[in-house]
Write an enzyme that holds these catalytic residues in place. Sequence first.
Site, PDB file in Angstrom:
ATOM      1  N   GLU A  92       3.298  -1.168  17.304  1.00  0.00           N
ATOM      2  CA  GLU A  92       3.426  -0.118  16.278  1.00  0.00           C
ATOM      3  C   GLU A  92       2.044   0.433  15.915  1.00  0.00           C
ATOM      4  O   GLU A  92       1.843   1.638  15.814  1.00  0.00           O
ATOM      5  CB  GLU A  92       4.087  -0.676  15.008  1.00  0.00           C
ATOM      6  CG  GLU A  92       5.599  -0.781  15.061  1.00  0.00           C
ATOM      7  CD  GLU A  92       6.294   0.569  14.916  1.00  0.00           C
ATOM      8  OE1 GLU A  92       5.602   1.604  14.842  1.00  0.00           O
ATOM      9  OE2 GLU A  92       7.525   0.606  14.891  1.00  0.00           O
TER      10      GLU A  92
ATOM     11  N   CYS B 299      15.351   7.155   4.342  1.00  0.00           N
ATOM     12  CA  CYS B 299      14.038   7.776   4.489  1.00  0.00           C
ATOM     13  C   CYS B 299      14.057   9.061   5.309  1.00  0.00           C
ATOM     14  O   CYS B 299      13.003   9.548   5.730  1.00  0.00           O
ATOM     15  CB  CYS B 299      13.059   6.774   5.086  1.00  0.00           C
ATOM     16  SG  CYS B 299      12.834   5.350   4.001  1.00  0.00           S
TER      17      CYS B 299
ATOM     18  N   CYS C 137       7.100  10.055   2.311  1.00  0.00           N
ATOM     19  CA  CYS C 137       8.398   9.493   2.704  1.00  0.00           C
ATOM     20  C   CYS C 137       9.490  10.295   2.011  1.00  0.00           C
ATOM     21  O   CYS C 137       9.224  11.059   1.089  1.00  0.00           O
ATOM     22  CB  CYS C 137       8.504   8.025   2.349  1.00  0.00           C
ATOM     23  SG  CYS C 137       9.882   7.216   3.205  1.00  0.00           S
TER      24      CYS C 137
ATOM     25  N   TYR D  54      -0.499  -3.696  -7.457  1.00  0.00           N
ATOM     26  CA  TYR D  54      -0.154  -3.387  -8.848  1.00  0.00           C
ATOM     27  C   TYR D  54      -1.054  -4.162  -9.814  1.00  0.00           C
ATOM     28  O   TYR D  54      -0.978  -3.973 -11.017  1.00  0.00           O
ATOM     29  CB  TYR D  54       1.334  -3.686  -9.104  1.00  0.00           C
ATOM     30  CG  TYR D  54       2.229  -2.871  -8.193  1.00  0.00           C
ATOM     31  CD1 TYR D  54       2.569  -1.558  -8.520  1.00  0.00           C
ATOM     32  CD2 TYR D  54       2.680  -3.383  -6.973  1.00  0.00           C
ATOM     33  CE1 TYR D  54       3.357  -0.793  -7.670  1.00  0.00           C
ATOM     34  CE2 TYR D  54       3.460  -2.630  -6.116  1.00  0.00           C
ATOM     35  CZ  TYR D  54       3.795  -1.330  -6.470  1.00  0.00           C
ATOM     36  OH  TYR D  54       4.560  -0.568  -5.618  1.00  0.00           O
TER      37      TYR D  54
ATOM     38  N   SER E 286       5.730  -4.615  -4.457  1.00  0.00           N
ATOM     39  CA  SER E 286       6.338  -4.851  -5.768  1.00  0.00           C
ATOM     40  C   SER E 286       6.872  -6.267  -5.936  1.00  0.00           C
ATOM     41  O   SER E 286       6.647  -6.904  -6.966  1.00  0.00           O
ATOM     42  CB  SER E 286       7.447  -3.826  -6.001  1.00  0.00           C
ATOM     43  OG  SER E 286       8.418  -3.898  -4.979  1.00  0.00           O
TER      44      SER E 286
ATOM     45  N   ARG F 273      12.237  -0.325  -5.612  1.00  0.00           N
ATOM     46  CA  ARG F 273      13.396   0.570  -5.503  1.00  0.00           C
ATOM     47  C   ARG F 273      13.986   0.857  -6.874  1.00  0.00           C
ATOM     48  O   ARG F 273      14.588   1.901  -7.084  1.00  0.00           O
ATOM     49  CB  ARG F 273      14.404   0.002  -4.513  1.00  0.00           C
ATOM     50  CG  ARG F 273      13.816   0.057  -3.105  1.00  0.00           C
ATOM     51  CD  ARG F 273      14.716  -0.485  -2.033  1.00  0.00           C
ATOM     52  NE  ARG F 273      13.979  -0.547  -0.763  1.00  0.00           N
ATOM     53  CZ  ARG F 273      14.430  -1.124   0.330  1.00  0.00           C
ATOM     54  NH1 ARG F 273      15.622  -1.710   0.331  1.00  0.00           N
ATOM     55  NH2 ARG F 273      13.702  -1.129   1.425  1.00  0.00           N
TER      56      ARG F 273
ATOM     57  N   CYS G 239      12.622   8.758   0.985  1.00  0.00           N
ATOM     58  CA  CYS G 239      13.668   7.958   0.334  1.00  0.00           C
ATOM     59  C   CYS G 239      13.768   8.220  -1.172  1.00  0.00           C
ATOM     60  O   CYS G 239      14.833   8.085  -1.756  1.00  0.00           O
ATOM     61  CB  CYS G 239      13.463   6.479   0.612  1.00  0.00           C
ATOM     62  SG  CYS G 239      11.879   5.851   0.089  1.00  0.00           S
TER      63      CYS G 239
ATOM     64  N   LYS H 287       5.218  -1.856   9.040  1.00  0.00           N
ATOM     65  CA  LYS H 287       5.954  -1.995   7.788  1.00  0.00           C
ATOM     66  C   LYS H 287       7.277  -2.685   8.086  1.00  0.00           C
ATOM     67  O   LYS H 287       8.058  -2.228   8.920  1.00  0.00           O
ATOM     68  CB  LYS H 287       6.186  -0.620   7.165  1.00  0.00           C
ATOM     69  CG  LYS H 287       7.083  -0.673   5.940  1.00  0.00           C
ATOM     70  CD  LYS H 287       7.138   0.659   5.229  1.00  0.00           C
ATOM     71  CE  LYS H 287       8.144   0.611   4.098  1.00  0.00           C
ATOM     72  NZ  LYS H 287       8.206   1.867   3.349  1.00  0.00           N
TER      73      LYS H 287
ATOM     74  N   ARG I  71      17.506  -0.532   5.733  1.00  0.00           N
ATOM     75  CA  ARG I  71      16.486   0.208   6.483  1.00  0.00           C
ATOM     76  C   ARG I  71      16.127  -0.463   7.816  1.00  0.00           C
ATOM     77  O   ARG I  71      15.072  -0.197   8.381  1.00  0.00           O
ATOM     78  CB  ARG I  71      15.218   0.339   5.640  1.00  0.00           C
ATOM     79  CG  ARG I  71      15.409   1.005   4.285  1.00  0.00           C
ATOM     80  CD  ARG I  71      14.140   1.706   3.856  1.00  0.00           C
ATOM     81  NE  ARG I  71      14.021   1.915   2.422  1.00  0.00           N
ATOM     82  CZ  ARG I  71      14.748   2.773   1.716  1.00  0.00           C
ATOM     83  NH1 ARG I  71      15.693   3.471   2.297  1.00  0.00           N
ATOM     84  NH2 ARG I  71      14.543   2.902   0.414  1.00  0.00           N
TER      85      ARG I  71
ATOM     86  N   LYS J  89       2.285  -4.147   5.761  1.00  0.00           N
ATOM     87  CA  LYS J  89       3.047  -4.221   4.517  1.00  0.00           C
ATOM     88  C   LYS J  89       4.327  -4.972   4.729  1.00  0.00           C
ATOM     89  O   LYS J  89       5.004  -4.696   5.719  1.00  0.00           O
ATOM     90  CB  LYS J  89       3.349  -2.784   4.072  1.00  0.00           C
ATOM     91  CG  LYS J  89       4.290  -2.652   2.920  1.00  0.00           C
ATOM     92  CD  LYS J  89       4.606  -1.207   2.698  1.00  0.00           C
ATOM     93  CE  LYS J  89       5.605  -1.134   1.565  1.00  0.00           C
ATOM     94  NZ  LYS J  89       6.184   0.171   1.419  1.00  0.00           N
TER      95      LYS J  89
END
Length: 315
Positions: free
Chosen positions: A226, A123, A113, A306, A267, A198, A115, A188, A210, A241
């Site tokens: 998609e 992006c 990506c 994570y 996140s 971010r 971004c 996404k 976005r 996601k």
Amino acid sequence: MRRVRSSAALRSLVRETRLAPEQFILPLFVCPGEGVRREIGSMPGNFQLSVDELVKECEQAKKLGIGGVILFGIPEVKDEMASGAYAESGIVQRALHAIKSAVRDLSAITDVCNCEYTSHGHCGYVVNNDVDNDTTLDWLAKSAVSHARAGADVVAPSDMMDGRVAAIRKALDANGFTNTPILSYAAKYASAFYGPFREAAQSAPQFGDRRSYQMDPANRREAMREIELDVEEGADMIMVKPAMPYLDIIRMARDRFDLPLGAYQVSGEFSMLEAAIRNGWLDRNRAILESLTSIRRAGADFILTYFAREAAQLL
Ligand code: PBG
């Protein structure tokens, strides 16, 4: 119904969904410098790591039996053309060289990506305050090839431009990387749950948002379109996601497509759980494993999380 719930042994015998460390992919943030281990404020226990520290983290992930890592780069400089994304000596490219020579048999996936590399945080290439689709495809294709050249085992485009999987597949093949698989962030969503990321990747858009390229959280059928397009274009694996707020999408994708399916516990999902856990409002181990179990039960084969390290240790 209670007869088969009466002992731990019986509960385990009839358990329908299981977790294993090899189903987890650990996201890691790599930054310039040496000996850098800078904790991310909104994501306690996660760090911006210089290449040398990243290698140590990957060695540990390998020891824990984690399925792989996915790399995000924080470049020295950002510009309008995202040049750090596809530079042969870019931060992720350097990280790949180091990991590949130091750690054996750990899958290194790269997020493809722009971004993190653009001065404005969008992006791709911005024209009239919007991201230009087809110029951005060139950057993505170049990034993917440079990652493959540096040793990436899998490339994972997360930009949500139209036609990116086809563009990346074509470029990989033309450069001799016919064996490099594409894990597509196929569905996404434009989600508030990316907030902490971010901060971690220093990639918040400087203007606008976005929503002209990521999906509307209200849409379910559109996600199937998609995914279908990405499959037609040559995706080897697909991803949904975020994960927990989108379990219905994971299930629908599982029922419709036979490709390996991943889900990204992003996140904000991590930070939300971690904050409640730190407040003593949730039991740490149970909350972590239950959240991951719900994502697997919805139909995901593997999870980007994570909590990968901690969950692997718990198992
Ligand atoms: C890059 C990218 C993002 C995430 C993964 N890849 C940020 C975004 O789209 O704004 C988010 C991951 C997370 O929140 O953990 N486009």
